[in-house]
Enzyme design. Structure first.
Site, PDB file in Angstrom:
ATOM      1  N   THR A 149       0.845  -1.197   0.000  1.00 17.20           N
ATOM      2  CA  THR A 149       0.000   0.000   0.000  1.00 17.20           C
ATOM      3  C   THR A 149       0.871   1.234   0.000  1.00 17.20           C
ATOM      4  O   THR A 149       1.903   1.258   0.678  1.00 17.20           O
ATOM      5  CB  THR A 149      -0.870  -0.005   1.281  1.00 17.20           C
ATOM      6  OG1 THR A 149      -1.766  -1.101   1.190  1.00 17.20           O
ATOM      7  CG2 THR A 149      -1.649   1.282   1.456  1.00 17.20           C
ATOM      8  N   GLY A 179      -9.769  -3.608   3.213  1.00 13.88           N
ATOM      9  CA  GLY A 179      -8.729  -3.866   4.217  1.00 13.88           C
ATOM     10  C   GLY A 179      -8.681  -2.763   5.258  1.00 13.88           C
ATOM     11  O   GLY A 179      -9.685  -2.107   5.559  1.00 13.88           O
ATOM     12  N   ASP A 180      -7.503  -2.543   5.797  1.00 14.63           N
ATOM     13  CA  ASP A 180      -7.314  -1.492   6.804  1.00 14.63           C
ATOM     14  C   ASP A 180      -7.112  -0.117   6.181  1.00 14.63           C
ATOM     15  O   ASP A 180      -7.349   0.908   6.821  1.00 14.63           O
ATOM     16  CB  ASP A 180      -6.056  -1.803   7.632  1.00 14.63           C
ATOM     17  CG  ASP A 180      -4.808  -1.840   6.738  1.00 14.63           C
ATOM     18  OD1 ASP A 180      -4.848  -2.551   5.699  1.00 14.63           O
ATOM     19  OD2 ASP A 180      -3.823  -1.150   7.033  1.00 14.63           O
ATOM     20  N   THR A 200       1.179  -0.406   6.324  1.00 15.91           N
ATOM     21  CA  THR A 200       1.089  -1.302   5.177  1.00 15.91           C
ATOM     22  C   THR A 200       1.391  -2.711   5.662  1.00 15.91           C
ATOM     23  O   THR A 200       2.254  -2.910   6.521  1.00 15.91           O
ATOM     24  CB  THR A 200       2.017  -0.878   4.018  1.00 15.91           C
ATOM     25  OG1 THR A 200       1.937  -1.852   2.980  1.00 15.91           O
ATOM     26  CG2 THR A 200       3.460  -0.690   4.439  1.00 15.91           C
ATOM     27  N   GLY A 201       0.639  -3.667   5.139  1.00 15.51           N
ATOM     28  CA  GLY A 201       0.781  -5.044   5.600  1.00 15.51           C
ATOM     29  C   GLY A 201      -0.584  -5.691   5.550  1.00 15.51           C
ATOM     30  O   GLY A 201      -1.501  -5.163   4.915  1.00 15.51           O
TER      31      GLY A 201
END
Ligand code: ASP
Length: 301
Positions: A149, A179-180, A200-201
């Site tokens: 991201t 996602g987040d 990011t992850g």
């Protein structure tokens, strides 16, 4: 520091250079970081953001984006939006509305179309071929295969801190997954009185840890940006069983950066005291180690 900007992954380098130039010329933080993120959204060379993004299980490129203004705490987000050029610009426009700041799917697309945002088919030949190669191997896919991201956190000469984010999320995600990244407090956060952060992850883990807000709270308690980032990663690794890859960037209100990670994570930082510089963060003996690298040393995004 007068101004500063930090951004995730090597893919953000050119955008960071552009944002840094705008900030050095006295530009507004929001404008500078949106420009930086958009450059990544437009580049077909990067497979996890915008044009040529990673398809979902149905072979569709759906995108998430978010924006937060740290002066007003206004926040705007889009989730699972398909067929538009710049999710981050759409997200920013939503931040100015009194209600309906977070739109998803068809509703986000209707809003974007009605407000004149540029349309674009982000499923390129390259992303479609990648989808075809993987679609029958879906059960073998590692959740971290190839997704990243782009997040920018900036501080301008007037002291405004903003954060902006854009992603296609996990490769082969279920259609409709968000996602987040567009979720305030998880993928991003900004408060000009304290600082900004972004993650990011694997989004499912970032959401469980509300990692960006967690880092901001640590800054508020008086931790340095480095301590805030490190403690955030340490805590979620301790609390979440088998926590997957996660990296966090933090910028305090004075422009000092902090980064922590549990994987190999390149990032870019610039300020009025330092040219845009590519660094590599890694986790060694339980702590994040950071060194400057040459672009040729890192072949991925
Ligand atoms: N956080 C993104 C998501 O889960 C993916 C990434 O940053 O690699 O959608």
């Amino acid at each position: 520091m007068k101004w500063a900007v930090i951004s995730t992954w090597k893919m953000s380098f050119a955008g960071n250079v552009k944002a840094a130039k705008m900030l050095a010329e006295g530009g507004n933080c929001g404008d500078a970081i949106i420009e930086g993120v958009s450059m990544v959204e437009d580049d077909p060379g990067y497979s996890s953001v915008g044009y040529s993004g990673l398809p979902d299980r149905d072979g569709r490129v759906t995108l998430d984006g978010g924006y937060m203004d740290g002066d007003t705490l206004k926040v705007g987000s889009v989730g699972c939006i398909e067929g538009f050029r710049s999710p981050v610009r759409i997200a920013r426009s939503l931040a100015d509305k009194e209600f309906n700041n977070f739109l998803v799917g068809a509703g986000a697309e209707e809003y974007a179309e009605a407000n004149g945002f540029e349309k674009r088919n982000n499923l390129t030949e390259g992303s479609y071929q990648r989808y075809l190669q993987e679609k029958d191997k879906i059960k073998e896919l590692n959740s971290y295969d190839g997704h990243d991201t782009v997040v920018f956190v900036g501080r301008d000469v007037s002291g405004t801190v903003c954060t902006a984010v854009s992603t296609s999320g996990l490769f082969m995600k279920e259609h409709g997954r968000v996602g987040d990244s567009p979720i305030p407090g998880c993928g991003f956060y900004a408060d000009s009185l304290i600082g900004g952060a972004g993650a990011t992850g694997v989004g499912e883990d970032a959401n469980r840890g509300t990692v960006s807000y967690r880092a901001i709270n640590k800054l508020k308690e008086g931790k340095t940006a480095m301590q805030a980032a490190q403690e955030t990663i340490d805590e979620i690794m301790e609390r979440i069983e088998n926590c997957r890859h996660m990296s966090i960037i933090v910028l305090d209100k004075d422009g000092n950066y902090g980064v922590a990670t549990n994987c190999a994570f390149p990032f870019v930082y610039a300020s009025d005291e330092c040219e845009p510089t590519l660094y590599l963060a890694t986790r060694e003996n339980g702590k994040t180690s950071i060194r400057q690298i040459r672009p040729e040393e890192w072949s991925k995004d």
